[in-house]
Design a protein around this motif. Structure first.
Motif, PDB file in Angstrom:
ATOM      1  N   ARG A  98       0.826  -1.212   0.000  1.00 45.51           N
ATOM      2  CA  ARG A  98       0.000   0.000   0.000  1.00 45.51           C
ATOM      3  C   ARG A  98       0.862   1.264   0.000  1.00 45.51           C
ATOM      4  NH1 ARG A  98      -2.722  -2.918   3.941  1.00 45.51           N
ATOM      5  NH2 ARG A  98      -1.972  -1.511   5.576  1.00 45.51           N
TER       6      ARG A  98
ATOM      7  N   GLU B 286       2.195   2.207  -3.295  1.00 52.00           N
ATOM      8  CA  GLU B 286       1.210   2.880  -4.139  1.00 52.00           C
ATOM      9  C   GLU B 286       1.098   4.361  -3.772  1.00 52.00           C
ATOM     10  OE1 GLU B 286      -0.131   1.362  -6.736  1.00 52.00           O
ATOM     11  OE2 GLU B 286       1.091  -0.360  -6.136  1.00 52.00           O
ATOM     12  N   TYR B 287       1.121   4.652  -2.483  1.00 53.48           N
ATOM     13  CA  TYR B 287       1.076   6.057  -2.069  1.00 53.48           C
ATOM     14  C   TYR B 287       2.288   6.823  -2.605  1.00 53.48           C
ATOM     15  CZ  TYR B 287      -2.649   4.964   1.299  1.00 53.48           C
ATOM     16  OH  TYR B 287      -3.830   4.591   1.886  1.00 53.48           O
TER      17      TYR B 287
ATOM     18  N   ARG C  60      -3.829  -5.055  -0.537  1.00 52.05           N
ATOM     19  CA  ARG C  60      -2.574  -4.736  -1.199  1.00 52.05           C
ATOM     20  C   ARG C  60      -2.620  -3.362  -1.871  1.00 52.05           C
ATOM     21  NH1 ARG C  60      -0.693 -10.412  -4.079  1.00 52.05           N
ATOM     22  NH2 ARG C  60      -0.705 -11.682  -2.186  1.00 52.05           N
ATOM     23  N   HIS C  61      -3.815  -2.869  -2.172  1.00 50.40           N
ATOM     24  CA  HIS C  61      -3.983  -1.552  -2.744  1.00 50.40           C
ATOM     25  C   HIS C  61      -4.835  -0.712  -1.802  1.00 50.40           C
ATOM     26  CE1 HIS C  61      -2.332  -3.207  -6.422  1.00 50.40           C
ATOM     27  NE2 HIS C  61      -2.303  -1.985  -6.944  1.00 50.40           N
ATOM     28  N   PRO C  62      -4.481   0.542  -1.596  1.00 53.55           N
ATOM     29  CA  PRO C  62      -5.281   1.389  -0.709  1.00 53.55           C
ATOM     30  C   PRO C  62      -6.606   1.770  -1.349  1.00 53.55           C
ATOM     31  CG  PRO C  62      -3.488   2.647  -1.686  1.00 53.55           C
ATOM     32  CD  PRO C  62      -3.282   1.229  -2.103  1.00 53.55           C
TER      33      PRO C  62
ATOM     34  N   ARG D  66      -6.264   7.348  -1.124  1.00 56.57           N
ATOM     35  CA  ARG D  66      -5.290   7.823  -2.106  1.00 56.57           C
ATOM     36  C   ARG D  66      -5.514   9.303  -2.425  1.00 56.57           C
ATOM     37  NH1 ARG D  66      -4.492   2.859  -6.379  1.00 56.57           N
ATOM     38  NH2 ARG D  66      -2.573   4.024  -6.817  1.00 56.57           N
TER      39      ARG D  66
END
Length: 908
Positions: free
Chosen positions: A246, A249-250, A290-292, A297
């Motif tokens: 996560r 991704e940020y 796994r992804h926010p 975001r």
């Protein structure tokens, strides 16, 4: 001003990769240990061997290690192999996962979209990717719905985008590609493939370890707790892996926004927000994602910097994994080589824990550049993480004999106390690291950041190592007091914390508003603390009284420094108050210690010369403990206030007059130091006198001198001197001598140096003349009737007083000896005087030696070795002067004479 892409380059999250690697290793060690204890063919030989070796070699770790070496190596091999297998399986995913991705893409086929390829090349070139570093674009068919990046180790990365996105190569395409380029620039595309592994490898490892353990021994609360503990550690690894995915991704979103794609990214996330809100997302699912979420975001894009850097959650994770690293290292070292386990009193697991805590320091540096740091967050996060790890890891590792801090099993109270101590010390270490990070960030040079990090690491080793030693003796308060008083000062590790001082001096500005006030405060405290330490005198001549006075002086010197630390920190603006406070406090304690030891040396105050180097370090060492514990409170408090507090408190919000600002801190210091001095002198040493078993036996032994605290009659004094005849050889004879107190030479003899008259004539005895009541004297010689050489003389004199004057007389004798290095008697005898070690006898004792040389007309020369010994026993002072002409001085006879006289004086 917009920063260039190179300046905005995303950073790989090495600290989180490190945490995952350490947590995976700890999981492997714990699972291997559980597997070993559940395998009957391994467990029975191990238990039999270790039980026999423990019975044969109690108290000797080296002998036990030699006896059980083979079984310990087997256990270590199983545990180490489990950790290596888990790590190797995780690293293998760096090849397996991208290979599978590329194979799947090959089956789906690759679309040729020239506009997208051209735009992709332009974006790569604009963002600094060229030549062999340029990734390739793969436009996938409808089966691929989301963009991602994959790469085999050592190969060029592949950026995969869906066909519907590539066919519309506009702002959204630029935003998505810039996001994926951020992953490439972070240079962790291959490594991140391994992070998908813990969720796959951890459950099999837990099952493999736990099944034989439970099948063999059955289900009991302790075994179920161990199995659940290993499973929870696997969950921790999975949570860390999900957090890393996560956070990547940020970071990629921030990079894409910095190159002009913020609007497109925000619009893209906004389109998915309604659909996301329709799904009810639980907290557990959010933590494992796994992804926010799109809303998260969008919120992150609006923040100028990473809010998690050095925050509560990061510190919590680092603190927890640090304790896991200490336990894993403890187990590996013990089962690998027990000698390394005991080396440095447990410094090896401490170094492992500090290495993990060091992963937090770069984030603290970045947090220091934020407008609002909130340093209480990493401090509290570390407290929570270390406390949870210290309570959790003994269950996970089945660490009944192996635990850190090393407390006695079955004692929950002291175990909780040791965990609390570890938590407070770890919080203090992180607070010091945060302060050093702020100082280094203000200087802005990498070399300053490196020096600050080194100082923080050395201090952490010194602090956490101390926790282990203290926790090991919590079950015995006498041993605990003795360790804190004498034991730590005899070890090298606490000296590592001295690295703070030059770094603080380097990072603090030379000119600071109110900077002179800190040194004025230090001067006031040093003067008061040193004077109070000088004025402390022992209530009696016994060992316990002497130790109590000595420890009171140390407490006063250390407390003066602690007061200066608090006052300077609260009276100086952040962040330089704490640095100035530590420097001023160290100077205060050092000056006060030097003052009272210098005074003691000038006045010959009773000390232990062979322990001086260790004793002089005790007060600074106690100040170091105070610095560490106060850091967790004062640093976050000062950072939150950012303004001096003492002057504000004195004026209560009104305009501060100049005289108040100038005098508030010194006045507060004087009051506090005086209050501490009164408490320490009147109440006594906190916790009682630190005394070990050997010293306690000496103290009990010294009580036998109480019978000698009486006034002797002339007959008793003469009988005491006459007692020496019991050990004098039969060949010696008694001779007449001058009255007692006339000196070592007869009256008509001249002394060439006037300063030597007090030593030769024994005028130092006049100190006790008002209390003198009786004397006794005996002189013996082995001189033959013809007066030929060699021969020896010995004179015993007993002075009986009506009060204990021994210390005063011995002090005067030392002064007389120091003033007289050499002299000549009657222009015939050259005398060289030298100091000597006092024999261990009586309540107090002192000795000096001398050499006399005489020349004759025929050119021959004769020499004599002399010894003058004085001892105090109760109200009596005994002197023994022995000369040996042309023969060695009989030290054995000298000792026997002293013992015989002492024994007579101790008779009721």
């Amino acid at each position: 001003m917009t920063l260039t892409p190179d300046q905005q380059r995303p950073r790989p999250l090495w600290w989180l990769y490190g945490l995952i690697a350490v947590a995976l290793t700890s999981l492997g060690v714990a699972a291997g240990n559980l597997f070993f204890r559940g395998t009957l063919s391994l467990l029975i030989p191990y238990d039999l061997t270790t039980t026999r070796c423990e019975a044969l070699h109690q108290g000797s770790l080296d002998a036990f290690g030699d006896c059980a070496a083979e079984q310990l190596r087997v256990h270590g091999f199983v545990v180490g192999s489990a950790a290596l297998v888990l790590l190797a399986g995780t690293l293998a995913l760096a090849v397996v996962v991208p290979w599978w991705d590329l194979r799947r893409l090959g089956r789906l086929g690759r679309l040729d979209v020239p506009p997208a390829q051209q735009r992709f090349a332009e974006l790569c070139q604009r963002q600094g990717l060229s030549g062999g570093r340029t990734p390739r674009l793969w436009v996938a068919g409808p089966a691929v719905r989301h963009a991602f990046t994959t790469a085999l180790p050592g190969r060029r990365p592949t950026v995969v985008v869906p066909a519907r996105l590539a066919l519309d190569a506009g702002d959204r395409f630029d935003a998505v590609v810039s996001h994926e380029i951020a992953h490439v620039l972070a240079r962790d595309v291959s490594l991140v493939s391994t992070i998908r592994g813990p969720a796959w490898l951890a459950p099999p490892a837990v099952a493999l370890a736990g099944v034989p353990f439970l099948n063999l021994f059955g289900v009991t609360p302790r075994r179920v707790a161990a199995q659940l503990g290993v499973a929870l550690l696997a969950v921790v690894v999975t949570l860390l892996a999900a957090a890393l995915l996560r956070l990547r991704e940020y970071e990629a979103d921030r990079y894409a926004a910095s190159v002009g794609a913020e609007a497109a990214l925000t619009a893209s996330f906004a389109r998915t927000v309604p659909a996301a809100r329709q799904r009810k997302i639980g907290r557990a699912r959010r933590l494992l994602a796994r992804h926010p979420e799109p809303t998260d975001r969008i919120r992150t894009l609006r923040q100028p910097a990473s809010g998690y850097e050095g925050g509560f959650a990061q510190a919590l994770a680092v603190g927890f994994v640090a304790v896991a690293a200490m336990y894993a290292t403890l187990v590996l070292v013990y089962f690998g080589d027990p000698q390394w386990y005991g080396w440095g009193n447990g410094v090896v697991p401490v170094a492992a824990g500090v290495a993990v805590l060091g992963l937090l320091f770069p984030s603290l540096l970045r947090r220091a550049r934020l407008p609002q740091q909130g340093w209480w967050r990493p401090v509290l996060g570390t407290c929570a993480g270390v406390a949870a790890g210290a309570a959790f890891m003994p269950v996970v590792f089945q660490a009944r004999p192996l635990r850190y801090p090393p407390t006695q099993p079955g004692d929950p109270g002291r175990t909780a106390l040791s965990v609390l101590l570890l938590t407070l010390v770890a919080a203090g270490v992180v607070a010091l690291a945060a302060h050093l990070a702020e100082l280094a960030a203000r200087r802005g040079r990498p070399v300053h950041a490196g020096l600050a990090g080194c100082a923080a690491g050395l201090t952490a080793v010194a602090a956490l190592w101390t926790v282990g030693l203290v926790a090991a003796v919590l079950h015995d308060l006498d041993d605990l007091r003795y360790l804190l008083t004498y034991g730590l000062a005899n070890q090298p590790w606490p000296a590592l914390a001295l690295g703070l001082l030059p770094v603080y001096a380097l990072l603090s500005p030379r000119r600071l508003p109110g900077g002179r006030r800190s040194w004025l405060v230090a001067l006031v405290a040093a003067a008061l603390g040193g004077t109070a330490a000088i004025l402390v005198t022992a209530e009696g001549a016994g060992l316990t009284d002497q130790l109590r006075a000595q420890q009171q002086r140390w407490w006063l010197c250390a407390a003066a420094g602690a007061v200066v630390l608090v006052v300077v920190t609260l009276s100086t603006a952040w962040p330089y108050g704490w640095a100035r406070g530590v420097l001023a406090a160290t100077a205060t304690t050092g000056t006060a210690t030097a003052a009272h030891y210098g005074y003691g040396r000038l006045t010959d105050r009773p000390t232990e010369p062979d322990m001086f180097a260790m004793d002089v370090a005790v007060a600074p060492l106690w100040l170091g403990h105070a610095v560490l514990l106060l850091a967790a409170l004062l640093i976050p408090l000062s950072a939150a206030r950012r303004r001096p507090m003492i002057a504000e408190s004195a004026t209560r919000g009104r305009a501060t007059p100049a005289w108040v600002s100038a005098t508030a801190a010194p006045t507060a210091t004087a009051v506090l130091v005086a209050a501490v001095a009164i408490v320490v002198v009147n109440v006594g040493v906190p916790g009682g006198v630190a005394i070990n078993a050997g010293q306690r036996r000496l103290a009990d032994f010294d009580r036998r001198y109480e019978v000698a605290q009486r006034v002797l009659t002339a007959e008793q004094a003469d009988r005491a001197a006459q007692a020496s005849v019991q050990v004098i050889p039969f060949s010696w004879r008694v001779v007449e001598s001058a009255p007692a107190g006339q000196g070592i030479a007869s009256g008509p003899v001249t002394v060439s140096v006037p300063e030597c008259e007090p030593l030769v004539r024994e005028r130092f005895l006049t100190v006790g003349e008002p209390s003198l009541r009786a004397t006794g004297k005996r002189t013996y010689t082995s001189e033959p009737a013809d007066g030929d050489f060699p021969y020896s003389d010995l004179t015993v004199t007993v002075y009986a007083y009506d009060a204990p004057v021994g210390e005063a007389v011995l002090t005067a004798a030392r002064d007389a000896r120091r003033a007289c290095p050499s002299f000549i008697l009657d222009d015939l005898l050259d005398v060289e005087v030298r100091a000597a070690s006092a024999p261990i006898i009586g309540e107090l004792s002192w000795r000096y030696d001398s050499t006399m040389t005489a020349g004759f007309a025929d050119g021959t020369t004769v020499t004599a070795d002399n010894a003058y010994v004085m001892m105090a026993v109760g109200y009596a002072v005994v002197t023994v002067f022995m000369s040996a002409w042309q023969e060695p001085l009989d030290e054995h006879l000298l000792r026997l004479v002293l013992t015989a006289v002492e024994h007579q004086l101790l008779e009721p």
